[in-house]
Design an enzyme around this catalytic site. Structure first.
Site, PDB file in Angstrom:
ATOM      1  N   ASP A  32       0.858  -1.189   0.000  1.00  0.00           N
ATOM      2  CA  ASP A  32       0.000   0.000   0.000  1.00  0.00           C
ATOM      3  C   ASP A  32       0.893   1.237   0.000  1.00  0.00           C
ATOM      4  O   ASP A  32       1.941   1.225   0.649  1.00  0.00           O
ATOM      5  CB  ASP A  32      -0.909  -0.001   1.252  1.00  0.00           C
ATOM      6  CG  ASP A  32      -2.214   0.721   1.020  1.00  0.00           C
ATOM      7  OD1 ASP A  32      -2.170   1.931   0.743  1.00  0.00           O
ATOM      8  OD2 ASP A  32      -3.280   0.079   1.094  1.00  0.00           O
ATOM      9  N   ASN A  33       0.465   2.294  -0.699  1.00  0.00           N
ATOM     10  CA  ASN A  33       1.222   3.549  -0.593  1.00  0.00           C
ATOM     11  C   ASN A  33       0.612   4.479   0.458  1.00  0.00           C
ATOM     12  O   ASN A  33       1.103   5.578   0.685  1.00  0.00           O
ATOM     13  CB  ASN A  33       1.323   4.258  -1.950  1.00  0.00           C
ATOM     14  CG  ASN A  33      -0.025   4.711  -2.474  1.00  0.00           C
ATOM     15  OD1 ASN A  33      -1.045   4.514  -1.821  1.00  0.00           O
ATOM     16  ND2 ASN A  33      -0.031   5.311  -3.646  1.00  0.00           N
ATOM     17  N   THR A  36      -4.803   6.440   0.455  1.00  0.00           N
ATOM     18  CA  THR A  36      -6.154   6.347   1.027  1.00  0.00           C
ATOM     19  C   THR A  36      -6.250   5.211   2.062  1.00  0.00           C
ATOM     20  O   THR A  36      -7.230   5.130   2.775  1.00  0.00           O
ATOM     21  CB  THR A  36      -7.231   6.121  -0.066  1.00  0.00           C
ATOM     22  OG1 THR A  36      -6.926   4.929  -0.778  1.00  0.00           O
ATOM     23  CG2 THR A  36      -7.292   7.294  -1.021  1.00  0.00           C
ATOM     24  N   SER A  76      -6.563   1.199  -5.196  1.00  0.00           N
ATOM     25  CA  SER A  76      -7.211   2.271  -5.974  1.00  0.00           C
ATOM     26  C   SER A  76      -8.051   3.125  -5.036  1.00  0.00           C
ATOM     27  O   SER A  76      -8.709   2.585  -4.141  1.00  0.00           O
ATOM     28  CB  SER A  76      -8.142   1.704  -7.051  1.00  0.00           C
ATOM     29  OG  SER A  76      -8.789   2.774  -7.735  1.00  0.00           O
ATOM     30  N   LYS A  92      -3.612   6.113 -12.950  1.00  0.00           N
ATOM     31  CA  LYS A  92      -2.339   5.378 -12.990  1.00  0.00           C
ATOM     32  C   LYS A  92      -2.430   4.002 -12.313  1.00  0.00           C
ATOM     33  O   LYS A  92      -1.901   3.014 -12.820  1.00  0.00           O
ATOM     34  CB  LYS A  92      -1.227   6.208 -12.346  1.00  0.00           C
ATOM     35  CG  LYS A  92      -0.722   7.307 -13.286  1.00  0.00           C
ATOM     36  CD  LYS A  92       0.172   8.297 -12.582  1.00  0.00           C
ATOM     37  CE  LYS A  92       1.560   7.752 -12.371  1.00  0.00           C
ATOM     38  NZ  LYS A  92       2.442   8.800 -11.786  1.00  0.00           N
ATOM     39  N   GLY A 103       2.784  -8.146 -14.950  1.00  0.00           N
ATOM     40  CA  GLY A 103       4.172  -8.488 -15.254  1.00  0.00           C
ATOM     41  C   GLY A 103       4.774  -9.338 -14.147  1.00  0.00           C
ATOM     42  O   GLY A 103       5.432 -10.362 -14.400  1.00  0.00           O
ATOM     43  N   TYR A 146     -12.118   7.062 -12.901  1.00  0.00           N
ATOM     44  CA  TYR A 146     -12.247   5.780 -12.195  1.00  0.00           C
ATOM     45  C   TYR A 146     -12.814   4.724 -13.140  1.00  0.00           C
ATOM     46  O   TYR A 146     -12.255   3.643 -13.298  1.00  0.00           O
ATOM     47  CB  TYR A 146     -13.159   5.976 -10.990  1.00  0.00           C
ATOM     48  CG  TYR A 146     -13.320   4.766 -10.107  1.00  0.00           C
ATOM     49  CD1 TYR A 146     -12.239   4.251  -9.392  1.00  0.00           C
ATOM     50  CD2 TYR A 146     -14.566   4.157  -9.952  1.00  0.00           C
ATOM     51  CE1 TYR A 146     -12.407   3.152  -8.554  1.00  0.00           C
ATOM     52  CE2 TYR A 146     -14.733   3.065  -9.113  1.00  0.00           C
ATOM     53  CZ  TYR A 146     -13.640   2.572  -8.418  1.00  0.00           C
ATOM     54  OH  TYR A 146     -13.811   1.476  -7.591  1.00  0.00           O
ATOM     55  N   TYR A 160      -3.714 -10.185 -21.104  1.00  0.00           N
ATOM     56  CA  TYR A 160      -2.683 -11.069 -20.535  1.00  0.00           C
ATOM     57  C   TYR A 160      -3.192 -12.503 -20.470  1.00  0.00           C
ATOM     58  O   TYR A 160      -2.432 -13.453 -20.610  1.00  0.00           O
ATOM     59  CB  TYR A 160      -2.248 -10.583 -19.146  1.00  0.00           C
ATOM     60  CG  TYR A 160      -1.038  -9.677 -19.196  1.00  0.00           C
ATOM     61  CD1 TYR A 160      -1.132  -8.402 -19.734  1.00  0.00           C
ATOM     62  CD2 TYR A 160       0.209 -10.105 -18.747  1.00  0.00           C
ATOM     63  CE1 TYR A 160      -0.025  -7.576 -19.811  1.00  0.00           C
ATOM     64  CE2 TYR A 160       1.319  -9.286 -18.815  1.00  0.00           C
ATOM     65  CZ  TYR A 160       1.194  -8.027 -19.346  1.00  0.00           C
ATOM     66  OH  TYR A 160       2.301  -7.221 -19.422  1.00  0.00           O
ATOM     67  N   THR A 176     -20.263  -1.700  -1.347  1.00  0.00           N
ATOM     68  CA  THR A 176     -19.959  -2.565  -0.201  1.00  0.00           C
ATOM     69  C   THR A 176     -19.723  -1.689   1.024  1.00  0.00           C
ATOM     70  O   THR A 176     -19.209  -0.577   0.896  1.00  0.00           O
ATOM     71  CB  THR A 176     -18.718  -3.416  -0.510  1.00  0.00           C
ATOM     72  OG1 THR A 176     -18.988  -4.186  -1.681  1.00  0.00           O
ATOM     73  CG2 THR A 176     -18.361  -4.347   0.634  1.00  0.00           C
TER      74      THR A 176
END
Ligand code: UDP
Length: 323
Positions: A32-33, A36, A76, A92, A103, A146, A160, A176
């Site tokens: 996680d960055n 949020t 996201s 992004k 990948g 979004y 893929y 949810t």
């Protein structure tokens, strides 16, 4: 021991998935960055031997040492307020982020499950929405960042699957709710409960005749778990078909919380879908899944969670900056 990477692992859904996979005996790597997400959602897991946390941005190159069996891409922003504040990051993470996950999955020979959304149906002209419906999305409206990111994410994942033969799963998640929603994420449930707790009027957008169908988080997690382990690569709706207008929903929250405040009407946001209800025929027949928790029970649990937050929690949530 199977190893799973969950991006967005400190978020609302990601953290519940971490709990579920730990319970099922997996080694869980949460990434996680924290734009949020909130570490509080997973702090109880840090002491476990089979839990790891990577403070990484999945939109940049990601590296995970060791084997991976599954990758769940749940990173996201996911509420209209959040993705209006950080539209570029939203685009992004749905495009570059899934490319990195796919990948990585190829290198590790892992199965990928992506979190898609009922927003791929936009403001739907078909009701309820089956997976075959292609949607009614405005690409340049405020929700476009979004909706289109998630649609691109589905297309990329399917490419893929067909081109590289990668094992992939796509879940289309409908509204949810449950514990660990962020109080200021702008979604209708935390908005209404937060307002009731603060003694403010409940802000209903428009005349409240728009509908949504709310699924309790434990039901959703069960559906996702079953889909991951299934052999079905096409998109599957997971949600609760119990549809309600936003006005009725507000009235339920007023009753639940016992607030003496009332519903007030504010302007309806641009492109706000008028109706939404999942057709869950596929989930029923392919996964043997259907929701079990009714709204009255789910709302009670969620209300108790919001009431149990400390002053510090409330302060942190109220000042959580999504940029
Ligand atoms: N909504 C509302 N008041 C609020 C927040 C949202 O009436 O304070 C409405 C919103 O216009 C939408 C519905 O509630 O029709 C669900 O909004 P939410 O942001 O939870 O999710 P969406 O389903 O629109 O992505």
């Amino acid at each position: 021991m199977k190893r799973v990477l969950i991006t967005g692992g400190a978020g609302f859904l990601g953290s519940h998935l971490c709990d579920r996979f730990i319970k099922e005996g997996y080694h869980v790597i949460a990434m996680d960055n924290l734009i949020t997400g909130d570490l509080k959602n997973i702090e109880h897991l840090f002491k476990l031997e089979h839990f790891e946390f990577y403070h990484n941005d999945v939109s940049k190159f990601i590296h995970v040492p060791g084997e991976l069996n599954y990758i769940l891409h749940f990173a996201s922003p996911a509420s209209p307020i959040d993705y209006l504040k950080i539209p570029i990051q939203t685009l992004k993470v749905g495009s570059l982020g899934i490319h990195n996950c796919l990948g990585l999955a190829r290198v590790k020979n892992a199965r990928v499950l992506i979190a898609s959304t009922s927003e791929v149906y936009g403001d739907p002209n078909v009701h309820p929405q089956p997976e075959e419906y292609w949607g009614n999305v405005n690409p340049v409206g405020p929700r476009g960042v979004y909706d289109e990111a998630k649609r691109f994410q589905e297309a990329m994942t399917m490419a893929y699957h067909t081109y590289h033969g990668l094992e992939t799963r796509i879940v289309r998640i409908f509204n949810t709710y449950g514990p660990r929603m962020r109080l200021n994420d702008g979604r209708v449930l935390p908005a209404f409960i937060g307002q009731a707790l603060r003694g403010e009027d409940l802000t209903m957008f428009g005349d409240g005749s728009q509908t949504r169908s709310f699924c309790y988080v434990d039901d959703l997690v069960e559906g996702i778990y079953r889909l991951l382990l299934s052999d079905y690569a096409q998109p599957v709706n997971i949600g609760n078909p119990d549809e309600i207008t936003i006005k009725e929903f507000g009235e339920e929250i007023i009753k639940l919380t016992g607030t003496s405040q009332k519903l007030i009407s504010l302007p309806l946001p641009t492109d706000d879908p008028k109706q939404r209800k999942p057709d869950i025929t596929k989930a029923r027949s392919i996964l043997g899944w259907e929701p079990k928790v009714n709204r009255a029970d789910g709302l009670k649990i969620t209300y108790e969670y919001f009431k149990s937050l400390t002053k510090d929690d409330l302060f942190r949530m109220a000042h959580h900056k999504t940029f």
